[in-house]
Design a protein around this motif. Structure first.
Motif, PDB file in Angstrom:
ATOM      1  N   MET A  16      43.104  45.235  20.198  1.00 40.66           N
ATOM      2  CA  MET A  16      43.996  44.127  20.550  1.00 40.66           C
ATOM      3  C   MET A  16      44.506  44.046  21.993  1.00 40.66           C
ATOM      4  N   PHE A  17      45.228  45.060  22.329  1.00 38.87           N
ATOM      5  CA  PHE A  17      46.204  45.077  23.406  1.00 38.87           C
ATOM      6  C   PHE A  17      45.134  44.947  24.770  1.00 38.87           C
ATOM      7  N   ARG A  18      43.877  45.532  24.594  1.00 40.71           N
ATOM      8  CA  ARG A  18      42.872  45.424  25.730  1.00 40.71           C
ATOM      9  C   ARG A  18      42.436  43.972  25.703  1.00 40.71           C
ATOM     10  N   ARG A  19      42.120  43.442  24.651  1.00 42.78           N
ATOM     11  CA  ARG A  19      41.634  41.901  24.374  1.00 42.78           C
ATOM     12  C   ARG A  19      42.705  41.182  25.445  1.00 42.78           C
ATOM     13  N   VAL A  20      44.048  41.445  25.025  1.00 42.08           N
ATOM     14  CA  VAL A  20      45.058  40.460  25.484  1.00 42.08           C
ATOM     15  C   VAL A  20      45.108  40.605  27.099  1.00 42.08           C
ATOM     16  N   LEU A  21      45.176  42.058  27.617  1.00 43.90           N
ATOM     17  CA  LEU A  21      45.124  42.379  29.180  1.00 43.90           C
ATOM     18  C   LEU A  21      43.857  41.603  29.669  1.00 43.90           C
ATOM     19  N   TYR A  22      42.680  41.798  29.178  1.00 44.57           N
ATOM     20  CA  TYR A  22      41.565  41.198  29.852  1.00 44.57           C
ATOM     21  C   TYR A  22      41.247  39.843  29.916  1.00 44.57           C
ATOM     22  N   ALA A  23      42.315  38.998  28.955  1.00 39.15           N
ATOM     23  CA  ALA A  23      42.311  37.687  29.060  1.00 39.15           C
ATOM     24  C   ALA A  23      42.749  36.877  30.308  1.00 39.15           C
ATOM     25  N   PHE A  24      43.603  37.871  31.243  1.00 40.26           N
ATOM     26  CA  PHE A  24      44.011  37.233  32.291  1.00 40.26           C
ATOM     27  C   PHE A  24      44.154  38.092  33.666  1.00 40.26           C
ATOM     28  N   HIS A  25      44.137  39.376  33.272  1.00 36.97           N
ATOM     29  CA  HIS A  25      44.550  40.301  34.600  1.00 36.97           C
ATOM     30  C   HIS A  25      43.487  40.179  35.839  1.00 36.97           C
ATOM     31  N   MET A  26      42.387  39.856  35.543  1.00 37.80           N
ATOM     32  CA  MET A  26      41.604  39.964  36.695  1.00 37.80           C
ATOM     33  C   MET A  26      41.537  38.439  37.380  1.00 37.80           C
ATOM     34  N   PRO A  27      41.545  37.656  36.854  1.00 39.51           N
ATOM     35  CA  PRO A  27      41.653  36.118  37.307  1.00 39.51           C
ATOM     36  C   PRO A  27      43.165  36.272  38.254  1.00 39.51           C
ATOM     37  N   LEU A  28      44.105  36.751  37.509  1.00 34.44           N
ATOM     38  CA  LEU A  28      45.433  36.887  38.248  1.00 34.44           C
ATOM     39  C   LEU A  28      45.402  37.591  39.517  1.00 34.44           C
ATOM     40  N   PHE A  29      44.684  38.767  39.596  1.00 35.14           N
ATOM     41  CA  PHE A  29      44.430  39.361  40.812  1.00 35.14           C
ATOM     42  C   PHE A  29      43.780  38.550  41.866  1.00 35.14           C
ATOM     43  N   PHE A  30      42.910  37.559  41.517  1.00 34.46           N
ATOM     44  CA  PHE A  30      42.260  36.873  42.636  1.00 34.46           C
ATOM     45  C   PHE A  30      43.283  35.623  43.060  1.00 34.46           C
ATOM     46  N   PHE A  31      43.971  35.149  41.747  1.00 35.78           N
ATOM     47  CA  PHE A  31      44.996  34.001  42.056  1.00 35.78           C
ATOM     48  C   PHE A  31      46.155  34.537  42.870  1.00 35.78           C
ATOM     49  N   LEU A  32      46.580  35.867  43.066  1.00 39.67           N
ATOM     50  CA  LEU A  32      47.615  36.407  43.811  1.00 39.67           C
ATOM     51  C   LEU A  32      47.345  36.543  45.015  1.00 39.67           C
ATOM     52  N   ALA A  49      33.546  26.385  37.890  1.00 37.78           N
ATOM     53  CA  ALA A  49      32.483  25.853  36.868  1.00 37.78           C
ATOM     54  C   ALA A  49      31.114  26.440  37.205  1.00 37.78           C
ATOM     55  N   ALA A  50      30.849  26.768  38.517  1.00 36.66           N
ATOM     56  CA  ALA A  50      29.497  27.363  38.870  1.00 36.66           C
ATOM     57  C   ALA A  50      29.490  28.844  38.235  1.00 36.66           C
ATOM     58  N   GLY A  51      30.830  29.427  38.529  1.00 30.15           N
ATOM     59  CA  GLY A  51      30.868  30.830  38.282  1.00 30.15           C
ATOM     60  C   GLY A  51      30.905  31.097  36.822  1.00 30.15           C
ATOM     61  N   LEU A  52      31.507  30.240  36.081  1.00 28.49           N
ATOM     62  CA  LEU A  52      31.597  30.301  34.623  1.00 28.49           C
ATOM     63  C   LEU A  52      30.117  30.016  33.850  1.00 28.49           C
ATOM     64  N   LEU A  53      29.311  29.117  34.557  1.00 27.62           N
ATOM     65  CA  LEU A  53      28.214  28.583  33.693  1.00 27.62           C
ATOM     66  C   LEU A  53      26.889  29.304  34.233  1.00 27.62           C
ATOM     67  N   ALA A  85      33.526  32.283  40.801  1.00 25.56           N
ATOM     68  CA  ALA A  85      34.671  31.864  39.847  1.00 25.56           C
ATOM     69  C   ALA A  85      36.017  32.517  40.403  1.00 25.56           C
ATOM     70  N   ALA A  86      35.879  33.748  41.188  1.00 26.23           N
ATOM     71  CA  ALA A  86      37.064  34.493  41.819  1.00 26.23           C
ATOM     72  C   ALA A  86      37.532  33.491  43.010  1.00 26.23           C
ATOM     73  N   LEU A 104      35.232  40.119  29.771  1.00 19.29           N
ATOM     74  CA  LEU A 104      34.831  41.055  30.929  1.00 19.29           C
ATOM     75  C   LEU A 104      34.324  40.247  32.081  1.00 19.29           C
ATOM     76  N   MET A 105      35.140  40.032  33.084  1.00 16.59           N
ATOM     77  CA  MET A 105      34.847  39.394  34.132  1.00 16.59           C
ATOM     78  C   MET A 105      33.657  39.961  34.997  1.00 16.59           C
ATOM     79  N   CYS A 106      33.802  41.602  34.887  1.00 20.55           N
ATOM     80  CA  CYS A 106      33.026  42.482  35.696  1.00 20.55           C
ATOM     81  C   CYS A 106      31.414  41.889  35.354  1.00 20.55           C
ATOM     82  N   LYS A 107      31.285  41.475  34.129  1.00 24.96           N
ATOM     83  CA  LYS A 107      29.759  41.200  33.413  1.00 24.96           C
ATOM     84  C   LYS A 107      29.720  39.642  33.247  1.00 24.96           C
ATOM     85  N   SER A 108      30.599  38.980  33.750  1.00 25.42           N
ATOM     86  CA  SER A 108      30.452  37.460  33.736  1.00 25.42           C
ATOM     87  C   SER A 108      30.572  37.296  32.094  1.00 25.42           C
TER      88      SER A 108
END
Length: 358
Positions: A39-55, A162-166, A183-184, A235-239
């Motif tokens: 569970m803790f990994r699923r929670v972290l991976y729900a946002f941490h890579m998008p946050l890197f790009f957002f920052l 949209a393009a990155g996610l689809l 997406a990034a 897993l953003m690394c694997k789209s």
């Protein structure tokens, strides 16, 4: 000191704190195997890579690049900062062989995994492509003489996301993670779009920041923790985003929670009844590239096996993961200092030359 200077310093400090929190989330997420999903990994991976790009978007001051020389300097700077460390560390972490060079040049997570090198390196070519995409968007705005750059970036973020996610990802991924880079780039553009709003937000009263953090955290928990087993591992690394609407929802409110708590920490460090220093935290935020490159092998091959041997089998794994993450962070910071002093090029830091200045 003028009010404007105070605001500028506070803004940079907030971003560094947020980066420090995010890189610790990355380390903690790497305490399990690639496909493990506690569970803790699923929670972290729900946002941490998008946050890197957002920052990254929050750190960018959008400016059109002019002419061949301008584009040359832009590409040169980003190749040195991102692609040079990618190729160097890709070879450092894997035995050299000519067949593996093709996988390294392809640059997807899947290719790096087959090469048995550091799979986390996918982030660097992805970030490079996304920076180029974002700069193209900014240049188009410059040529069109767009008056409201933040609004333009926010609008352009939507089709990129949209393009990155689809777009289909494929068994071997896409060259240099170009699909993920779409997406990034969308997340980077969103960061540029809300930069001024974040500056205003950081100046709000402490109580308002506390309420904002609690509200965003609760909304994030509603999309992650409260969903229980319905929360998939993104897993953003694997789209592989799972439910894309939930992924976007968690990316937004997870990022907002980290940003507001970073603003709160910055504010309390300066204006609380007993001010405290956060230099160590902001230092971590400034070393995220090096920490990202260095922590994973030491964490997974040295620290975690040692801790697992010390503590009994029924000891909570999350506690071991937290201790291991702290030790890996300290090790990485020490290595960043040594490498940065003697071979900074390994961390993407190169002295400027005349062409880069142009």
């Amino acid at each position: 000191m003028s009010k404007n200077i105070i605001r500028k310093s506070r803004r940079i400090e907030t971003i560094d704190i947020a980066k420090a929190i995010t890189i610790f989330c990355v380390i903690l997420g790497h305490t399990t195997g690639n496909l493990d999903a506690p569970m803790f990994r699923r929670v972290l991976y729900a946002f941490h890579m998008p946050l890197f790009f957002f920052l990254a978007g929050l750190s960018i001051k959008p400016k059109a690049v002019q002419g061949f020389r301008g584009w040359g300097a832009f590409l040169y700077k980003n190749v040195l900062a991102l692609m040079a460390p990618y190729f160097v560390w890709g070879l450092v972490y894997a035995p050299f062989s000519y067949p593996d060079m093709g996988a390294l040049f392809y640059g997807s997570w899947e290719a790096l995994n087959r090469m048995e090198t550091l799979t986390s390196l996918w982030y660097l070519p992805c970030f490079f492509i996304s920076r180029v995409l974002v700069q193209i968007v900014v240049n188009i705005a410059g040529y069109a003489k767009v008056k409201n750059m933040p609004l333009w970036c926010g609008i352009c973020a939507l089709p990129l996301l949209a393009a990155g996610l689809l777009l289909p990802h494929g068994e071997n991924g896409v060259l240099w993670c170009a699909d993920i880079a779409l997406a990034a780039g969308g997340f980077i553009l969103l960061g540029i779009a809300v930069r001024k709003s974040c500056l205003v937000m950081a100046q709000q009263k402490t109580l308002w920041l506390i309420l904002s953090f609690i509200g965003s955290l609760l909304l994030f928990c509603a999309g992650t923790v409260f969903r229980g087993e319905g929360l998939a591992l993104s897993l953003m690394c694997k789209s592989d985003y799972g439910n894309r609407l939930w992924f976007l929802y968690n990316s937004v409110f997870g990022s907002l929670a980290v940003l507001t708590v970073s603003m709160l920490i910055s504010r309390l460090s300066r204006e609380s009844a007993r001010p405290f220093k956060i230099d160590a935290v902001t230092c971590i935020g400034r070393q995220t590239m090096g920490i990202y490159l260095l922590h994973k092998p030491f964490l997974q091959q040295v620290i975690l096996p040692a801790l697992s041997g010390i503590f009994p089998g029924d000891f909570p794994f999350l506690a071991i993961a937290l201790m291991g993450s702290i030790l890996a962070l300290l090790f990485s910071i020490a290595m960043c200092y040594i490498i940065g002093k003697f071979i900074p090029q390994l961390l993407g830091r190169f002295p400027r030359n005349e062409w880069a200045k142009g």
